[in-house]
Design a protein around this motif. Structure first.
Motif, PDB file in Angstrom:
ATOM      1  N   VAL A 221      11.931  -1.372   2.914  1.00 46.83           N
ATOM      2  CA  VAL A 221      11.329  -0.581   2.238  1.00 46.83           C
ATOM      3  C   VAL A 221      10.358   0.349   3.012  1.00 46.83           C
ATOM      4  N   LEU A 222       9.898   0.267   4.029  1.00 44.97           N
ATOM      5  CA  LEU A 222       8.506   0.627   4.760  1.00 44.97           C
ATOM      6  C   LEU A 222       9.070   2.577   4.562  1.00 44.97           C
ATOM      7  N   GLY A 223       7.745   3.925   4.669  1.00 42.74           N
ATOM      8  CA  GLY A 223       8.674   5.096   4.064  1.00 42.74           C
ATOM      9  C   GLY A 223       9.529   5.206   2.964  1.00 42.74           C
ATOM     10  N   ARG A 224      10.078   4.336   2.442  1.00 47.97           N
ATOM     11  CA  ARG A 224       9.954   4.798   1.103  1.00 47.97           C
ATOM     12  C   ARG A 224       9.358   4.840  -0.551  1.00 47.97           C
ATOM     13  N   PRO A 225       9.877   4.975  -1.594  1.00 47.59           N
ATOM     14  CA  PRO A 225       9.395   5.245  -1.882  1.00 47.59           C
ATOM     15  C   PRO A 225       9.093   4.071  -3.422  1.00 47.59           C
ATOM     16  N   LEU A 226       7.618   3.707  -3.538  1.00 40.70           N
ATOM     17  CA  LEU A 226       8.009   2.624  -4.618  1.00 40.70           C
ATOM     18  C   LEU A 226       8.781   2.414  -5.144  1.00 40.70           C
ATOM     19  N   VAL A 227       9.857   2.656  -5.985  1.00 40.96           N
ATOM     20  CA  VAL A 227      10.405   3.091  -6.582  1.00 40.96           C
ATOM     21  C   VAL A 227      11.692   2.581  -6.773  1.00 40.96           C
ATOM     22  N   TRP A 228      11.782   3.011  -5.420  1.00 43.49           N
ATOM     23  CA  TRP A 228      13.595   1.892  -4.519  1.00 43.49           C
ATOM     24  C   TRP A 228      13.421   0.031  -4.419  1.00 43.49           C
ATOM     25  N   ALA A 229      11.579  -0.447  -4.620  1.00 39.39           N
ATOM     26  CA  ALA A 229      11.530  -1.878  -4.428  1.00 39.39           C
ATOM     27  C   ALA A 229      11.253  -2.160  -6.190  1.00 39.39           C
ATOM     28  N   LEU A 230      10.538  -1.275  -7.113  1.00 38.82           N
ATOM     29  CA  LEU A 230       9.975  -1.678  -7.798  1.00 38.82           C
ATOM     30  C   LEU A 230       9.840  -0.838  -9.283  1.00 38.82           C
TER      31      LEU A 230
ATOM     32  N   SER B  80       0.838  -1.461   0.166  1.00 39.96           N
ATOM     33  CA  SER B  80      -0.111  -0.142  -0.057  1.00 39.96           C
ATOM     34  C   SER B  80       0.572   1.043   0.002  1.00 39.96           C
ATOM     35  N   LEU B  81       0.362   2.452  -0.745  1.00 38.47           N
ATOM     36  CA  LEU B  81       1.503   3.500  -1.085  1.00 38.47           C
ATOM     37  C   LEU B  81       0.174   4.345  -0.257  1.00 38.47           C
ATOM     38  N   ASP B  82       1.270   5.668  -0.122  1.00 38.37           N
ATOM     39  CA  ASP B  82       0.585   6.439   0.427  1.00 38.37           C
ATOM     40  C   ASP B  82       0.536   8.177  -0.462  1.00 38.37           C
TER      41      ASP B  82
END
Ligand code: ADP
Length: 438
Positions: free
Chosen positions: A145-154, A120-122
């Motif tokens: 990854v929590l608190g980081r932008p999704l782009v960091w993982a995907l 889930s994203l903010d």
């Protein structure tokens, strides 16, 4: 001390000084009254303080998240009743908080039970939650990854655009993306309304296997068509040649008919192998294990292929040492051994040899087919058990490429394994191992 008490103390001190200087009795009485008031006020302040302090401490513990904190209740006093109200409020908040926590754990358990990757994203695209599937799929930990932008993982522009669209247009978006290692993910981005900080939900479903099956099916149809076309084209050519006059020459006609017959045999074999493969793969024909004399089975294979070996000038040797009986599907294992020996003879030049050795290991049956033939290159070894795989496609007449796929299926259906060791130019050794229970 409160300002009121300070004022009163000052006034009492002033009046006492005046009474002393003037010697007035009236002033003395006034001083006594003021002092009395002062004592009463100090006393009442002290009593209120004493009653309120535990209430205040309880309220502070509750505010700090300790929802089990309770104040001492007393129905006979106002502060005791206030403590009762505070306690009821605390119980209510405690119930609400634990209901919310249960709800959260249920949601996390539900999301974690999915093998799909869920995040889930903010509003800003930062990750607020990831499930176990997400950690596994992208090889990350939730802490990282929590608190980081999704782009960091995907990092995928298509997905980023889908997230923006979901968020801005409030629409569900479905995309298929390719990941390293030829993995395919179907990514569903869904906007969340009324989910607080949760703004967009992402679900990634691994469809690599579906894609692969699709590809295998397409290849399969192409391969079958190709394998059928070759003998059919030969038969057609034979018929045409006969029609064009070859029929008149008995000797030539016989030769053409022999060729046509060979091609028909090839077609029959191919269709039989295809049927067998499809029966095994669909599970339509379950194993029929029976008590089988393995020595007899190996000799049976030897007898069936001896003339082929003689024609090819290949020496066929059987080594069966006290291997005894085993509970196997005799027809399928015989077919598997037959395929291996048939190949061994086929790929061994004249003057070579093929040895079939069967032995009983401590808890397995082992059958080894070794030849002194052409061998296999290292890069072909992992592929030869695939359906239709032939090392040299140009040797079209050699076989269908289904034989080893059938061997593998038959052996694996028994819980066993089939392996190969080969040296190009020196020969190959195929080993079947079937576990024996009891
Ligand atoms: P085919 O019907 O072509 O023999 P298989 O599935 O039985 O199909 O074998 C696949 C390929 O593996 C063969 O085309 C051949 O190139 C290779 N192969 C199988 N057995 C041997 C062997 N004993 N020696 C060398 N190559 C082999």
């Amino acid at each position: 001390m409160t300002p009121r008490l300070l004022l009163l103390s000052g006034l009492a001190a002033l009046l006492a000084s005046l009474a002393y200087l003037t010697g007035s009795n009236l002033l003395v009485i006034v001083v006594a009254v003021v002092l009395g008031c002062l004592v009463a006020m100090v006393l009442s302040e002290w009593l209120v303080q004493r009653a309120l302090t535990p209430l205040q401490e309880t309220a502070e513990r509750l505010a700090g998240g300790d929802f089990a904190a309770r104040a001492h209740e007393n129905p006979d006093s106002a502060t005791g009743r206030l403590a009762g109200s505070l306690n009821r409020m605390a119980s209510h908040v405690q119930q609400e908080v634990s209901a919310a926590a249960e709800e959260r754990s249920r949601l996390a358990a539900a999301l974690n039970s999915s093998i799909d990757a869920v995040a889930s994203l903010d509003r800003d695209g930062r990750i607020l939650f990831v499930n176990i599937g997400f950690e596994r799929t992208f090889g990350v930990t939730s802490e990282a990854v929590l608190g980081r932008p999704l782009v960091w993982a995907l990092a995928d522009e298509q997905i980023m655009a889908a997230i923006r669209d979901s968020r801005d247009r409030g629409q569900r978006e479905i995309n298929i993306i390719e990941r390293p290692g030829r993995r395919y993910l179907q990514v569903v981005t869904t906007p969340i309304t009324g989910g607080g900080e949760w703004n967009v939900l992402i679900v990634c479903h691994d469809i690599t296997e579906v894609k692969r099956t699709e590809l295998v099916r397409r290849d399969f149809v192409a391969n079958v068509s190709h394998e059928l076309r070759t003998p059919l084209a030969s038969i057609k050519a034979v018929v045409e040649t006969l029609e064009e006059g070859a029929l008149e020459d008995t000797h030539v006609a016989r030769e053409f008919l022999r060729r046509a017959d060979q091609e028909v045999d090839r077609l029959v074999l191919l269709v039989e192998e295809l049927l067998e493969l499809s029966r095994i793969e669909s599970g339509e024909q379950p194993l029929a294990p029976e008590d089988t004399d393995i020595g007899v089975l190996v000799h049976e294979v030897g007898a069936r292929l001896r003339s082929q070996a003689e024609r090819a000038d290949v020496m066929l040797q059987l080594e069966v040492h006290n291997v005894g009986h085993a509970n196997v599907d005799a027809a399928r294992i015989e077919r598997a051994v037959l395929n291996l020996v048939h190949n061994a003879i086929k790929f061994t030049p004249a003057g070579g040899s093929v040895t079939v050795a069967a032995q009983r290991l401590s808890n397995a049956l082992q059958i080894q087919v070794t030849d002194t033939g052409i061998g296999l290159d290292k890069e072909d070894v992992p592929r030869i058990f695939e359906r239709f795989y032939k090392v040299d496609q140009s040797r079209a007449s050699v076989g269908s490429g289904l034989g080893l796929a059938l061997v593998k299926h038959a052996v694996e259906a028994h819980g066993g394994t089939v392996g190969v060791y080969s040296v190009p130019g020196e020969g190959s050794s195929f080993t079947i191992e079937i576990p024996l229970y009891g």
